[in-house]
Design a protein around this motif. Structure first.
Motif, mmCIF file in Angstrom:
data_model
loop_
_atom_site.group_PDB
_atom_site.id
_atom_site.type_symbol
_atom_site.label_atom_id
_atom_site.label_comp_id
_atom_site.label_asym_id
_atom_site.label_seq_id
_atom_site.Cartn_x
_atom_site.Cartn_y
_atom_site.Cartn_z
ATOM 1 N N GLY A 38 71.933 29.566 34.837
ATOM 2 C CA GLY A 38 72.801 29.901 34.253
ATOM 3 C C GLY A 38 74.178 30.350 34.736
ATOM 4 O O GLY A 38 74.348 30.335 35.661
ATOM 5 N N VAL A 39 74.867 30.912 33.356
ATOM 6 C CA VAL A 39 76.294 31.371 33.762
ATOM 7 C C VAL A 39 76.661 31.793 33.341
ATOM 8 O O VAL A 39 76.518 32.612 32.367
ATOM 9 C CB VAL A 39 77.161 29.872 32.638
ATOM 10 C CG1 VAL A 39 76.512 29.685 31.949
ATOM 11 C CG2 VAL A 39 78.744 29.414 34.017
ATOM 12 N N THR A 40 77.577 32.630 33.690
ATOM 13 C CA THR A 40 78.357 34.428 33.600
ATOM 14 C C THR A 40 79.928 34.208 33.187
ATOM 15 O O THR A 40 80.750 33.122 34.270
ATOM 16 C CB THR A 40 78.689 35.130 34.417
ATOM 17 O OG1 THR A 40 76.866 35.384 34.431
ATOM 18 C CG2 THR A 40 79.571 36.556 33.356
ATOM 19 N N LEU A 41 80.257 34.204 31.877
ATOM 20 C CA LEU A 41 81.898 33.728 31.669
ATOM 21 C C LEU A 41 82.809 34.984 31.873
ATOM 22 O O LEU A 41 81.996 35.520 30.444
ATOM 23 C CB LEU A 41 81.980 32.669 30.816
ATOM 24 C CG LEU A 41 81.540 31.573 30.780
ATOM 25 C CD1 LEU A 41 81.627 30.346 28.951
ATOM 26 C CD2 LEU A 41 81.975 30.523 31.354
ATOM 27 N N THR A 42 83.912 35.247 32.035
ATOM 28 C CA THR A 42 84.553 36.681 31.814
ATOM 29 C C THR A 42 85.841 36.311 30.577
ATOM 30 O O THR A 42 86.556 35.562 31.482
ATOM 31 C CB THR A 42 84.506 37.158 32.665
ATOM 32 O OG1 THR A 42 83.460 38.021 33.792
ATOM 33 C CG2 THR A 42 85.653 38.451 32.236
ATOM 34 N N THR A 43 85.600 36.323 29.574
ATOM 35 C CA THR A 43 86.409 34.868 28.582
ATOM 36 C C THR A 43 88.207 36.736 28.776
ATOM 37 O O THR A 43 88.793 36.031 28.384
ATOM 38 C CB THR A 43 85.795 35.192 27.719
ATOM 39 O OG1 THR A 43 85.501 36.036 26.853
ATOM 40 C CG2 THR A 43 84.933 34.105 27.029
ATOM 41 N N VAL A 73 71.552 34.295 24.928
ATOM 42 C CA VAL A 73 73.103 34.220 24.844
ATOM 43 C C VAL A 73 72.955 35.531 24.855
ATOM 44 O O VAL A 73 72.686 36.333 24.098
ATOM 45 C CB VAL A 73 74.027 33.150 23.972
ATOM 46 C CG1 VAL A 73 75.586 33.725 24.164
ATOM 47 C CG2 VAL A 73 73.822 31.749 23.753
ATOM 48 N N GLY A 74 74.214 35.939 25.751
ATOM 49 C CA GLY A 74 74.025 37.276 25.844
ATOM 50 C C GLY A 74 75.798 38.116 25.180
ATOM 51 O O GLY A 74 76.688 37.349 26.279
#
Length: 229
Positions: free
Chosen positions: A13-18, A61-62
């Protein structure tokens, strides 16, 4: 037929802080092929049996969107590749060998919810969801009377200490009335029809404890102006 197996797979998984208030997470759980060995029995016959079941992979996708300092919106979309299960051939000698025609569609899950920070230690959550079952009316059998369903869920988290926290959640699933028609056209039909219906629901209670072995990061100092005395 009864059997057993151990399978293996992986998750990533990957987490993106846009933006400072928006976080997007993407996760993947790999497919697993189960090579099942066991025994098939019918009447007076009993033979060693084996089959392979191709279990699905899942992509999710969350989204977390902070709306106010206390309120955060949540959303999830999940796709499960159930169509890869297809039909499994059971090898059990010349008399008992057969096939299991699953023939499922891909599954989908959609949900929205919210998280509210009551205090620095207590967070409350609630949400609703809809799950599209991979089992359609055309292939459903009595052994697995699954159908589309709606979810409602409530829960919360309590931060007992900087390192220790607890989670508690409750979900109720409203499953659609489920017809079963094992007749001509159903891949499991063998000449003897079976027609019925199933009324079902599901309740899920979840309890979790989280403990950090490292020290939580110190909060960033607030930006401002300092006057020298």
């Amino acid at each position: 037929m009864s059997g057993h197996d151990c399978g293996y797979g992986f998750t990533a998984g990957v987490t993106l802080t846009t933006t400072p208030t928006t976080t997007i997470g993407v996760g993947y759980r790999s497919q697993i092929n189960q090579k099942i060995d066991g025994t098939a029995t019918a009447s007076i016959f009993s033979n060693p049996a084996s089959t392979t079941i191709n279990l699905p992979g899942t992509v999710s996708v969350g989204l977390r969107q902070r709306l106010t300092p206390q309120l955060t919106g949540l959303a999830t979309v999940e796709w499960t590749n159930w169509s890869r299960i297809g039909t499994s051939a059971v090898s059990a000698g010349p008399i008992l060998s057969t096939t299991i025609p699953f023939q499922y569609k891909d599954g989908w899950f959609f949900s929205v919810g919210a998280e509210y920070m009551m205090t620095q230690a207590l967070k409350l959550r609630a949400g609703v969801g809809y799950e599209k079952s991979p089992i359609t009316d055309d292939v459903r059998i009595p052994l697995l009377p699954d159908n589309d369903r709606y979810w409602i869920a409530v829960g919360g988290s309590y931060q007992w200490s900087p390192k220790l926290s607890f989670d508690l959640a409750y979900s109720h699933l409203f499953v659609k009335d489920t017809p079963i028609n094992v007749v001509a056209g159903n891949p499991s039909f063998t000449g003897v029809g079976y027609v019925g219906s199933v009324d079902s629901h599901v309740d899920i209670i979840s309890v979790a404890m989280h403990y950090r072995w490292d020290n939580p990061p110190a909060p960033e100092p607030k930006k401002g102006y300092f006057k020298a005395k």
